[in-house]
Design a protein around this motif. Structure first.
Motif, PDB file in Angstrom:
ATOM      1  N   PHE A  62      -0.647   3.544   0.302  1.00  0.00           N
ATOM      2  CA  PHE A  62      -0.849   2.823  -0.901  1.00  0.00           C
ATOM      3  C   PHE A  62      -0.233   3.673  -2.091  1.00  0.00           C
ATOM      4  O   PHE A  62      -0.319   4.795  -2.369  1.00  0.00           O
ATOM      5  N   GLU A  63       0.398   2.771  -3.265  1.00  0.00           N
ATOM      6  CA  GLU A  63       0.684   3.499  -4.327  1.00  0.00           C
ATOM      7  C   GLU A  63       0.535   2.619  -5.473  1.00  0.00           C
ATOM      8  O   GLU A  63       0.183   1.368  -5.359  1.00  0.00           O
ATOM      9  N   SER A  64       0.656   3.081  -6.756  1.00  0.00           N
ATOM     10  CA  SER A  64       0.122   2.270  -7.829  1.00  0.00           C
ATOM     11  C   SER A  64       0.910   2.827  -8.905  1.00  0.00           C
ATOM     12  O   SER A  64       1.389   3.665  -9.155  1.00  0.00           O
ATOM     13  N   PRO A  65       1.742   1.825  -9.737  1.00  0.00           N
ATOM     14  CA  PRO A  65       2.591   1.817 -10.932  1.00  0.00           C
ATOM     15  C   PRO A  65       1.566   2.573 -12.248  1.00  0.00           C
ATOM     16  O   PRO A  65       2.151   2.915 -13.127  1.00  0.00           O
ATOM     17  N   ASP A  66       0.223   2.327 -12.208  1.00  0.00           N
ATOM     18  CA  ASP A  66      -0.695   2.667 -13.207  1.00  0.00           C
ATOM     19  C   ASP A  66      -1.254   4.023 -13.190  1.00  0.00           C
ATOM     20  O   ASP A  66      -1.535   4.509 -12.257  1.00  0.00           O
ATOM     21  N   TYR A  67      -1.077   4.461 -14.263  1.00  0.00           N
ATOM     22  CA  TYR A  67      -1.799   5.686 -14.706  1.00  0.00           C
ATOM     23  C   TYR A  67      -2.928   5.762 -14.567  1.00  0.00           C
ATOM     24  O   TYR A  67      -3.679   5.330 -14.943  1.00  0.00           O
ATOM     25  N   PRO A  68      -3.674   6.898 -13.906  1.00  0.00           N
ATOM     26  CA  PRO A  68      -3.202   8.181 -13.278  1.00  0.00           C
ATOM     27  C   PRO A  68      -2.666   7.956 -11.851  1.00  0.00           C
ATOM     28  O   PRO A  68      -2.352   8.882 -11.225  1.00  0.00           O
ATOM     29  N   TYR A  69      -2.951   6.902 -11.202  1.00  0.00           N
ATOM     30  CA  TYR A  69      -2.935   6.531  -9.856  1.00  0.00           C
ATOM     31  C   TYR A  69      -1.344   6.608  -9.513  1.00  0.00           C
ATOM     32  O   TYR A  69      -1.030   6.768  -8.186  1.00  0.00           O
ATOM     33  N   CYS A  70      -0.445   6.401 -10.173  1.00  0.00           N
ATOM     34  CA  CYS A  70       0.960   6.620  -9.956  1.00  0.00           C
ATOM     35  C   CYS A  70       1.365   8.085  -9.611  1.00  0.00           C
ATOM     36  O   CYS A  70       2.249   8.254  -8.741  1.00  0.00           O
ATOM     37  N   ASN A  71       0.249   9.029  -9.924  1.00  0.00           N
ATOM     38  CA  ASN A  71       0.472  10.303  -9.424  1.00  0.00           C
ATOM     39  C   ASN A  71      -0.193  10.636  -7.897  1.00  0.00           C
ATOM     40  O   ASN A  71      -0.428  11.778  -7.654  1.00  0.00           O
ATOM     41  N   PHE A  72      -0.680   9.681  -7.433  1.00  0.00           N
ATOM     42  CA  PHE A  72      -1.613   9.874  -6.172  1.00  0.00           C
ATOM     43  C   PHE A  72      -0.601   9.120  -4.835  1.00  0.00           C
ATOM     44  O   PHE A  72      -0.078   8.360  -5.186  1.00  0.00           O
ATOM     45  N   GLN A  73      -0.848   9.659  -3.988  1.00  0.00           N
ATOM     46  CA  GLN A  73      -0.491   9.213  -2.554  1.00  0.00           C
ATOM     47  C   GLN A  73      -1.762   8.954  -1.915  1.00  0.00           C
ATOM     48  O   GLN A  73      -3.036   9.722  -1.805  1.00  0.00           O
ATOM     49  N   MET A  74      -2.033   7.667  -1.653  1.00  0.00           N
ATOM     50  CA  MET A  74      -3.173   7.024  -1.067  1.00  0.00           C
ATOM     51  C   MET A  74      -2.847   6.689   0.406  1.00  0.00           C
ATOM     52  O   MET A  74      -2.382   5.747   0.642  1.00  0.00           O
ATOM     53  N   LEU A  75      -3.249   7.304   1.436  1.00  0.00           N
ATOM     54  CA  LEU A  75      -3.136   7.003   2.755  1.00  0.00           C
ATOM     55  C   LEU A  75      -4.447   6.306   3.569  1.00  0.00           C
ATOM     56  O   LEU A  75      -5.543   7.114   3.512  1.00  0.00           O
ATOM     57  N   VAL A  76      -4.073   5.227   3.761  1.00  0.00           N
ATOM     58  CA  VAL A  76      -5.396   4.454   4.423  1.00  0.00           C
ATOM     59  C   VAL A  76      -5.072   4.453   6.092  1.00  0.00           C
ATOM     60  O   VAL A  76      -4.259   4.233   6.571  1.00  0.00           O
ATOM     61  N   ASP A  77      -6.360   4.917   6.605  1.00  0.00           N
ATOM     62  CA  ASP A  77      -6.216   4.897   8.147  1.00  0.00           C
ATOM     63  C   ASP A  77      -7.628   3.958   8.681  1.00  0.00           C
ATOM     64  O   ASP A  77      -8.566   4.031   8.153  1.00  0.00           O
ATOM     65  N   GLU A  78      -7.297   3.035   9.689  1.00  0.00           N
ATOM     66  CA  GLU A  78      -8.299   2.083  10.046  1.00  0.00           C
ATOM     67  C   GLU A  78      -8.837   3.126  11.133  1.00  0.00           C
ATOM     68  O   GLU A  78      -8.333   3.752  12.148  1.00  0.00           O
ATOM     69  N   TYR A  79     -10.227   3.157  11.316  1.00  0.00           N
ATOM     70  CA  TYR A  79     -10.989   3.686  12.430  1.00  0.00           C
ATOM     71  C   TYR A  79     -11.596   2.967  13.361  1.00  0.00           C
ATOM     72  O   TYR A  79     -12.073   3.584  14.543  1.00  0.00           O
ATOM     73  N   SER A  80     -11.986   1.680  13.047  1.00  0.00           N
ATOM     74  CA  SER A  80     -12.702   0.903  13.893  1.00  0.00           C
ATOM     75  C   SER A  80     -12.272  -0.514  13.402  1.00  0.00           C
ATOM     76  O   SER A  80     -11.357  -0.590  12.727  1.00  0.00           O
ATOM     77  N   ASP A  81     -13.030  -1.538  13.966  1.00  0.00           N
ATOM     78  CA  ASP A  81     -12.718  -2.869  13.599  1.00  0.00           C
ATOM     79  C   ASP A  81     -13.550  -3.197  12.055  1.00  0.00           C
ATOM     80  O   ASP A  81     -13.528  -4.299  11.702  1.00  0.00           O
ATOM     81  N   HIS A  82     -14.224  -2.166  11.442  1.00  0.00           N
ATOM     82  CA  HIS A  82     -15.171  -2.353  10.194  1.00  0.00           C
ATOM     83  C   HIS A  82     -15.039  -1.124   9.460  1.00  0.00           C
ATOM     84  O   HIS A  82     -15.499  -1.085   8.184  1.00  0.00           O
ATOM     85  N   VAL A  83     -14.223  -0.173   9.560  1.00  0.00           N
ATOM     86  CA  VAL A  83     -14.048   1.262   8.987  1.00  0.00           C
ATOM     87  C   VAL A  83     -12.714   1.631   8.564  1.00  0.00           C
ATOM     88  O   VAL A  83     -11.894   1.597   9.585  1.00  0.00           O
ATOM     89  N   ILE A  84     -12.589   1.741   7.293  1.00  0.00           N
ATOM     90  CA  ILE A  84     -11.158   2.598   6.696  1.00  0.00           C
ATOM     91  C   ILE A  84     -11.606   3.992   6.015  1.00  0.00           C
ATOM     92  O   ILE A  84     -12.562   3.716   5.435  1.00  0.00           O
TER      93      ILE A  84
END
Length: 162
Positions: free
Chosen positions: A88-110
């Motif tokens: 995930f990325e965002s153009p909006d401050y402060p999120y534009c400075n973040f790297q957001m890595l999403v991992d699925e761990y089951s059929d209902h949890v990330i």
């Protein structure tokens, strides 16, 4: 040439085939509670999230509404980077400075690992648990840069409205 392009597209990881994220598509409304490191409430606000998959890209807008009347809009975009994994990325401050890595761990949890885009130090870890098709619970642990010291957490209770 057209067949080659279609062939390449068919080999890409498709977000629609993920276990959890397609279940998040829709509009969600939630109550957010931010707590300090000792569990004392710092603030509360509500948020409406519009989440969709468009052309194999995650598209999300959050509209946060605060008790003082302030409204903050935030956009997020995501692309598959591995099986069950989205960046995930965002153009909006402060999120534009973040790297957001999403991992699925089951059929209902990330789990979302949030780090500083340049320095790499951890900023937050978020768990989203899909309780059923219309309810999910989120918890976030937040860390202070650059030492990663625990700074607080958030609890979010959301329900799907569309």
């Amino acid at each position: 040439m057209k067949n080659l392009v279609n062939h390449d597209t068919n080999n890409q990881i498709q977000l629609e085939n993920f276990q959890v994220l397609p279940k998040f598509v829709g509009t969600w409304e939630g109550k957010w509670t931010r707590l300090d490191q000792d569990g004392n409430e710092i603030e509360r606000f509500t948020s409406v999230l519009h989440q969709n998959i468009v052309n194999n890209q995650w598209v999300q807008t959050n509209q946060n509404k605060y008790p003082n009347g302030q409204i903050v809009n935030i956009s997020f975009f995501g692309k598959a980077v591995g099986k069950g994994q989205v960046l995930f990325e965002s153009p909006d401050y402060p999120y534009c400075n973040f790297q957001m890595l999403v991992d699925e761990y089951s059929d209902h949890v990330i789990i979302i690992n949030v780090s500083d885009k340049i320095a790499g130090f951890p900023l937050a870890i978020e768990t989203i648990n899909l309780i059923n098709d219309h309810q999910r619970i989120r918890t976030l642990q937040q860390f202070k840069p650059p030492d990663g010291k625990f700074s607080g957490f958030m609890i979010v209770v959301e329900h799907k409205i569309i």
